[in-house]
Design an enzyme around this catalytic site. Sequence first.
Site, PDB file in Angstrom:
ATOM      1  N   GLU A  61      20.594  -1.186   4.783  1.00  0.00           N
ATOM      2  CA  GLU A  61      19.884  -2.251   4.059  1.00  0.00           C
ATOM      3  C   GLU A  61      20.419  -2.390   2.635  1.00  0.00           C
ATOM      4  O   GLU A  61      21.130  -1.504   2.137  1.00  0.00           O
ATOM      5  CB  GLU A  61      18.388  -1.963   4.028  1.00  0.00           C
ATOM      6  CG  GLU A  61      18.021  -0.676   3.304  1.00  0.00           C
ATOM      7  CD  GLU A  61      16.612  -0.681   2.735  1.00  0.00           C
ATOM      8  OE1 GLU A  61      16.250  -1.632   2.017  1.00  0.00           O
ATOM      9  OE2 GLU A  61      15.875   0.294   2.979  1.00  0.00           O
ATOM     10  N   LYS A  84       6.997   7.350   2.032  1.00  0.00           N
ATOM     11  CA  LYS A  84       6.742   7.869   0.696  1.00  0.00           C
ATOM     12  C   LYS A  84       5.270   8.129   0.495  1.00  0.00           C
ATOM     13  O   LYS A  84       4.437   7.364   0.937  1.00  0.00           O
ATOM     14  CB  LYS A  84       7.188   6.849  -0.336  1.00  0.00           C
ATOM     15  CG  LYS A  84       8.583   7.082  -0.756  1.00  0.00           C
ATOM     16  CD  LYS A  84       8.887   6.208  -1.936  1.00  0.00           C
ATOM     17  CE  LYS A  84      10.123   5.443  -1.646  1.00  0.00           C
ATOM     18  NZ  LYS A  84       9.935   4.365  -0.694  1.00  0.00           N
TER      19      LYS A  84
HETATM   20  N1  PSU Z   1      11.763   2.837   0.066  1.00  0.00           N
HETATM   21  C1  PSU Z   1      12.681   3.280  -0.838  1.00  0.00           C
HETATM   22  N2  PSU Z   1      13.442   2.410  -1.499  1.00  0.00           N
HETATM   23  C2  PSU Z   1      13.327   1.079  -1.241  1.00  0.00           C
HETATM   24  C3  PSU Z   1      12.387   0.615  -0.255  1.00  0.00           C
HETATM   25  C4  PSU Z   1      11.625   1.538   0.369  1.00  0.00           C
HETATM   26  O1  PSU Z   1      12.808   4.464  -1.086  1.00  0.00           O
HETATM   27  O2  PSU Z   1      14.062   0.319  -1.861  1.00  0.00           O
HETATM   28  C5  PSU Z   1      12.354  -0.836   0.100  1.00  0.00           C
HETATM   29  C6  PSU Z   1      12.850  -1.012   1.552  1.00  0.00           C
HETATM   30  O3  PSU Z   1      13.751  -2.093   1.584  1.00  0.00           O
HETATM   31  C7  PSU Z   1      11.582  -1.364   2.308  1.00  0.00           C
HETATM   32  C8  PSU Z   1      10.834  -2.120   1.253  1.00  0.00           C
HETATM   33  O4  PSU Z   1      11.823  -2.124   3.468  1.00  0.00           O
HETATM   34  O5  PSU Z   1      11.041  -1.378   0.065  1.00  0.00           O
HETATM   35  C9  PSU Z   1       9.362  -2.256   1.556  1.00  0.00           C
HETATM   36  O6  PSU Z   1       8.826  -3.174   0.669  1.00  0.00           O
HETATM   37  P1  PSU Z   1       7.391  -3.815   0.946  1.00  0.00           P
HETATM   38  O7  PSU Z   1       6.416  -2.682   0.845  1.00  0.00           O
HETATM   39  O8  PSU Z   1       7.230  -4.837  -0.130  1.00  0.00           O
HETATM   40  O9  PSU Z   1       7.458  -4.408   2.333  1.00  0.00           O
END
Ligand code: PSU
Length: 311
Positions: free
Chosen positions: A31, A165
């Site tokens: 990603e 996380k």
């Molecule tokens: N976890 C990380 N770094 C990130 C993300 C998650 O350690 O950059 C990013 C990933 O791209 C994940 C997104 O899909 O955050 C989730 O965001 P949201 O909760 O807005 O869907």
Amino acid sequence: MTRDISPLLPIVYSREVAEAKASNTAIVALESTIITHGMPYPKNVEMAKSVEQIIRDGGAVPATIAIIEGVLHIGLENDMLEKLAKLKDVMKVSRADIAFAIAERRSGATTVAATMIAAARAGISVFATGGIGGVHRGAEESFDISADLEELAKTAVIVVCAGAKAILDIPKTLEVLETRGVPVVTYDSEEFPAFWSRQSGLKSPLSLQSPAAIANFQKLRDQLGLNGGMLIANPVPPENEIEREEMEIYIGRALAEAEREGVTGKAVTPFLLDRIFHITEGRSLDTNIALVENNARLAAEIAVAMAFDRS
Ligand code: PSU
Ligand code: MN
């Protein structure tokens, strides 16, 4: 680079991904939100390159996915990776806005959900990242649940992460995954990991000990007509982890700051990551890089096992 024939959807494959597709070589998707919104420059681009190399060393080909000026890229050449890593106002693109970014000729970094969509469209079935989005703490008030969970239920891509996380509500995240029928498999451990920490205090719903067993499991799901992906949780190596009790203190501080500053929606995850980076004086970033590298290694092994199964 190879352009797709579809008139409406501009897709470009990097040279090595086009070659891998033609020769049925294993491919691992990566990603780009982790690059643009997850880590500061220049560590982000160093991480992106080292992760790509780890996948090559594992006998597979990396396909970093991003939208650049309205074109969906499956695999980025090095100059594009550099350019993306420096961009300041790049969109964070998920299922809801991936087509918008393309239609409006914008540049967008793909989240786990959007990367899964693009990978499936390109015929790639394994994807390595750091952490997935999930159910946020306080979701009963905010309704903030990542589109990543819904995507895992729908799209047949194996996502290798280091767990969820602890800035999220991990028990609720596991509950939603169970409800939506997403297998959660921890690699070589009985406990579901919590990203920076090897432990979350929660038992993993499933656990497997080899890449071949993971490939076989997904293949059988396919045969049963179970569309959808699965989540592989790969605990961070012991020498790189920040233990759970210690992490809880930093997370508590970052969450309090987010609340004080009224941060909501898409901005929540990047804000918390940045705060934790500062609170830990960069240690959280070193752990983050180590766990993504570790996931790339496992994802390459799974992709090779999947390719082997096919022949
Ligand atoms: N976890 C990380 N770094 C990130 C993300 C998650 O350690 O950059 C990013 C990933 O791209 C994940 C997104 O899909 O955050 C989730 O965001 P949201 O909760 O807005 O869907
Ligand atoms: Mn969200």
